[in-house]
Design an enzyme around this catalytic site. Structure first.
Site, mmCIF file in Angstrom:
data_model
loop_
_atom_site.group_PDB
_atom_site.id
_atom_site.type_symbol
_atom_site.label_atom_id
_atom_site.label_comp_id
_atom_site.label_asym_id
_atom_site.label_seq_id
_atom_site.Cartn_x
_atom_site.Cartn_y
_atom_site.Cartn_z
ATOM 1 N N GLY A 67 -6.615 3.644 -5.986
ATOM 2 C CA GLY A 67 -5.748 3.344 -4.852
ATOM 3 C C GLY A 67 -4.673 2.346 -5.210
ATOM 4 N N SER A 68 -4.263 1.559 -4.220
ATOM 5 C CA SER A 68 -3.042 0.766 -4.349
ATOM 6 C C SER A 68 -3.067 -0.262 -5.459
ATOM 7 C CB SER A 68 -2.759 0.049 -3.032
ATOM 8 O OG SER A 68 -2.730 0.975 -1.993
ATOM 9 N N THR A 69 -4.259 -0.660 -5.916
ATOM 10 C CA THR A 69 -4.252 -1.639 -6.996
ATOM 11 C C THR A 69 -3.609 -1.060 -8.255
ATOM 12 O OG1 THR A 69 -6.524 -0.983 -7.466
ATOM 13 C CG2 THR A 69 -6.227 -3.029 -6.263
ATOM 14 N N LEU A 70 -3.519 0.280 -8.307
ATOM 15 C CA LEU A 70 -2.905 0.890 -9.478
ATOM 16 C C LEU A 70 -1.378 0.838 -9.416
ATOM 17 C CD1 LEU A 70 -3.934 3.182 -11.859
ATOM 18 C CD2 LEU A 70 -2.188 4.379 -10.564
ATOM 19 N N LYS A 71 -0.841 0.574 -8.215
ATOM 20 C CA LYS A 71 0.616 0.584 -8.069
ATOM 21 C C LYS A 71 1.282 -0.375 -9.048
ATOM 22 C CE LYS A 71 0.717 1.988 -3.243
ATOM 23 N NZ LYS A 71 0.555 1.470 -1.883
#
Lengths: 636, 227
Positions: A341-345
């Protein structure tokens, strides 16, 4: 040899002289002087025969069958006793033992020796059970049942008892013997024995249990570091051969000893205290959220060393028997693959910044819906059109903004996919972490050519690919380390049997992004935490500059393979301008209360980071950072 | 001994019988020779006997020492296990909580040039059941941060030095209990010695009560000004 020799010689000898002598005395009974000479000859002949018989037997025993007899004698005289090698300890980075080996005994019994004809008492098993039950802490009736098993010659009463317990039983047995000698009691414990069976103990209980693993009944590592380094830890068993008589070693007879080589001690990079804090925090959060699993990874960003690798729910390796679900024995932080999820952004943003297609202040207009690949992509909440900077895209964790930024990576979408894939790979996704941990997953990152129409838009914001928690933490450690990725390590070094310490090989280093890009990213991530509009305010630690990012992703249910529930996560590092520690937290399928990454994992991140900074005595940098602009005015 | 002594007998007899040796000729030199042989054999036998006896004695001693060493190893392992249980972070945290300690607030660091880094704040109130935490280095007139920092350092030190201390405490205590050589009062006093130095406090094994363990209670942290 002598015993059997004598027995055989004795058997041959008497008949030989008896035969000639018996007739001789009969004849001698009637004295006839002429018969004296023949009688002397006869006796001489008889003696000669006996001598011949002796000689033949001597030759047979000493020369012909010598080897056989020597062998037969050696069977009883020489014993070969195995010398068990002491299994090496596993310690934390400061040398505190996390796993060690102590002497222990299996208490066994021979039920035959408890029968009435052996003891002379009809209820010997019951008496013995009553005596042993409090010592062994077992049910009296169960023990009595084991001891009165008809026809059995072996029963295990209790496994891996302390030497003190065994000594107690021995003392009790001696007392009973004295009583029996005086005739005031009965010896009912003569059939109790002990077998040495070293016991692996984990002083910290469930502390780092999933990382340490466990040792199975054969004394072989069954998981985790215990399994990974079993050969090193086990050492080499030795043997000793010596002559014995009546159970006592004969001092003058030679002995041959092949000493056991003790196992190597392994020092992990884990810090016991930080591990405990991490485990405590995640266990509490998993329980509060009624979640399936939770993991926390703490890394030293300057060395790549893993300071804590905690998972919940855990188990106590000292009491494996109580673990009902074997799935609990895994190390979830390394063996579970999930969509980050967003932590990969942050990895996507790293690619965008490094490629120079945008800067932290680049304007991104984010509509409420973005039509791409036969569907409309949305952010996690409905909103009017946002006018965000690139920093704001990350601060508000906008999926649409991330897609728009990632599209800029190439002239065409396939080209952009290639570029993004290259960065993700260099950040460590889709390949093993290098820890070599048993059962570790490499996650799933499809080749860019295989990304389907939806994946090419979801992967930039961390859906449609899967990672393990250490991989996810490593991204933040990489950014914190100025863009140079250091392969995560879990082993600090080895202490051999000779006491010499051999440090683990240097971790691989690989530059992923430039230092400038890493610094820009750190500022953007700090904005996520400091900005009033950011999602990461839960991570603020008074006095310290913290960089972080939340993540709330759709979770693939491992049973059905469909999206169900959420993965809440939070990742970051501190101090933002001189990073020392990176922390990653993820909670799978929180069902109670919020499922939001900031609400579920933010406090865990905060607690663990706060504790780690204090434990490692990291001073605040003392500088101030106002935060980057998050929005822009479209009318300017 | 016997076969050798007998040997010269028959030999001389045979020699005498055959008339090769004049009778009585060897008898003059025989006595000292026989004595010498007897002496040699006697000392040899005695020496062998003594050697064997001492070897056996050594063997008994060896097995006794082995047994002792095994017992001591067992005891050492049991004590080590106890120390480990006491110094496990979970147990320490639990005991600290019982003593009324709270997790440290934000730390402050004092630079060499005198600047203070960090934003210290008073530690949170301990849970009602616990006593009060202490900071011995309390100097009046110093800014609040300094106190906080002292406290922080104290805790840091405490964390590091704490480990061996419970070890000593429990070791003495257990040895006393196990061997029965130590007076019960001694064993009892050994316990408190093992408790964290900063608290100078009550017995650890005794399940510390809620009473204030600190002989010199510090001012309430809340009273300290926090700029």
């Amino acid at each position: 040899m002598s015993g059997s020799d004598r027995a055989r010689g004795g058997g041959t000898r008497p008949p030989a002289p008896r035969r000639p002598r018996t007739p001789g005395t009969r004849r001698g009974g009637h004295p006839r002087p002429a018969a004296v000479r023949p009688r002397l000859r006869l006796v001489g002949l008889g003696l000669a025969l006996v001598l011949v018989a002796f000689t033949v037997r001597l030759v047979q025993v000493q020369a012909v069958d010598a080897a056989t007899y020597t062998e037969k004698a050696a069977v009883n005289r020489y014993v070969e006793v195995p010398l068990a090698a002491q299994r090496g300890d596993i310690t934390d980075r400061n040398g505190t033992a996390l796993a060690t080996t102590v002497d222990a005994y299996d208490i066994t019994a021979d039920p035959f020796l408890f029968t009435e004809e052996q003891t002379g008492v009809p209820d010997a098993p019951q008496q013995a059970a009553a005596l042993l039950a409090p010592i062994l802490d077992r049910d009296e009736a169960t023990l009595a049942g084991l001891l009165s098993e008809p026809g059995s010659r072996y029963a295990v009463l209790a496994r891996q008892q302390t030497p003190q317990t065994w000594r107690q039983i021995k003392d009790l047995r001696n007392n009973l013997r004295e009583a029996a000698d005086k005739g005031t009691g009965d010896q009912v414990l003569s059939g109790v024995f002990a077998e040495k069976n070293a016991k692996r103990v984990y002083p910290g209980g469930d502390l780092a249990a999933a990382t340490l693993g466990f040792v199975n009944a054969e004394g072989v590592g069954g998981g985790g570091v215990e399994a990974q380094f079993n050969t090193l830890l086990a050492g080499e068993d030795g043997t000793i051969t010596y002559a014995q008589s009546g159970g006592r070693r004969v001092p003058t007879a030679g002995s041959h000893e092949l000493p056991a080589v003790p196992g190597t001690d392994i020092a992990l990079t884990l810090d016991r205290d930080i591990q405990w804090a991490a485990q405590n925090a995640i266990s509490a959060q998993v329980a509060a959220s009624k979640a399936d699993d939770g993991y926390v990874v703490v890394m030293d960003t300057t060395t790549g060393e893993i300071l804590a690798l905690a998972g919940a729910p855990g188990y106590d390796p000292n009491d494996l028997g109580s673990v009902t679900d074997s799935g609990l024995l895994r190390n979830a932080a390394l063996q579970d693959a999930f969509e980050p999820g967003s932590t990969l952004k942050v990895a996507t943003m790293a690619a965008v910044l490094e490629e120079g297609v945008a800067g932290p202040g680049t304007h991104v207009t984010v509509p409420n819906r973005l039509p791409r690949a036969d569907r409309n992509f949305a952010d996690d909440h409905d909103h009017e059109t946002y006018y965000l900077t690139l920093a704001g895209v990350l601060a508000k964790s906008s999926n649409i903004g991330t897609i728009l930024a990632a599209e800029e990576l190439g002239d065409t979408q396939p080209e952009a996919n290639e570029v993004l894939h290259a960065y993700l790979t260099r950040f460590g996704f889709g390949r093993p972490t290098g820890l070599g941990f048993p059962g570790e997953t490499a996650g799933i990152l499809a080749a860019p050519g295989d990304w389907n129409s939806a994946q090419q838009y979801t992967i930039p914001f961390g859906q449609g690919m899967s990672v393990n928690a250490v991989q996810a933490a490593s991204v933040y450690a990489t950014v914190a380390n100025g863009g140079e990725r250091i392969a995560p390590t879990l082993i600090r070094g080895y202490t051999g049997p000779d006491g010499s310490f051999e440090p683990a090989p240097e971790a691989e280093r690989e530059r992923v992004i430039s230092e400038e890009t890493a610094a820009q990213l750190a500022e953007i991530l700090e904005t996520v935490v400091t900005s009033p509009e950011g999602t990461g305010s839960a991570a603020q630690i008074p006095g310290y500059r913290v960089a972080g990012k939340t993540g709330t992703s759709n979770r693939v249910d491992p049973e059905t393979g469909r999206y169900s529930g959420y993965t809440a996560s939070f990742a970051g590092f501190a101090p933002a301008d001189d990073p020392r520690i990176a922390v990653y937290c993820a909670v799978q399928n929180p069902t109670e209360g919020s499922y939001n990454g900031s609400k579920v994992c933010g406090p865990v991140f905060n607690e663990v980071m706060d504790f780690s900074l204090k434990a490692l005595q990291v001073p605040p940098t003392g500088s101030d950072f106002p935060g980057l602009p998050v929005t822009f005015d479209p009318n300017d | 001994m016997s076969p050798k002594r007998r040997e010269p007998g028959p030999q001389t007899r045979i020699a005498r019988l055959t008339g090769l040796v004049p009778a009585g000729r060897g008898s003059a030199a025989r006595t000292p020779f026989v004595l010498l042989i007897v002496l040699l054999l006697g000392t040899g036998m005695l020496g062998l006997l003594l050697l064997n006896a001492s070897l056996n004695q050594g063997s008994f001693e060896l097995s006794e020492l082995r047994r002792q060493s095994q017992e001591l190893t067992d005891e050492q392992q049991a004590l080590q296990a106890e120390v480990d249980a006491f110094s496990a972070p979970g147990a320490l945290a639990e005991r600290a909580r019982e003593l009324g300690l709270v997790p440290a607030g934000p730390p402050a660091f004092l630079d060499r040039d005198g600047t203070v880094r960090g934003e210290p704040a008073p530690a949170p109130e301990p849970s009602p059941a616990g006593g009060e935490s202490s900071s011995p280095g309390d100097e009046p007139g110093q800014p609040g941060e300094q106190d906080e920092q002292d406290e922080q350092e104290d805790r840091g030190e405490q964390e590091q030095t704490e480990e061996p201390d419970p070890a000593d405490g429990t070791t003495t205590g257990t040895t006393g209990a196990a061997s029965g050589e130590q007076d019960p009062p001694d064993a009892a006093t050994a316990g408190p010695d093992g408790s964290p130095p900063a608290d100078g406090a009550t017995g650890t094994g005794a399940g510390t009560g809620p009473a204030d363990p600190d002989p010199e209670p510090d001012p309430d942290p809340d009273e300290e000004a926090n700029p």
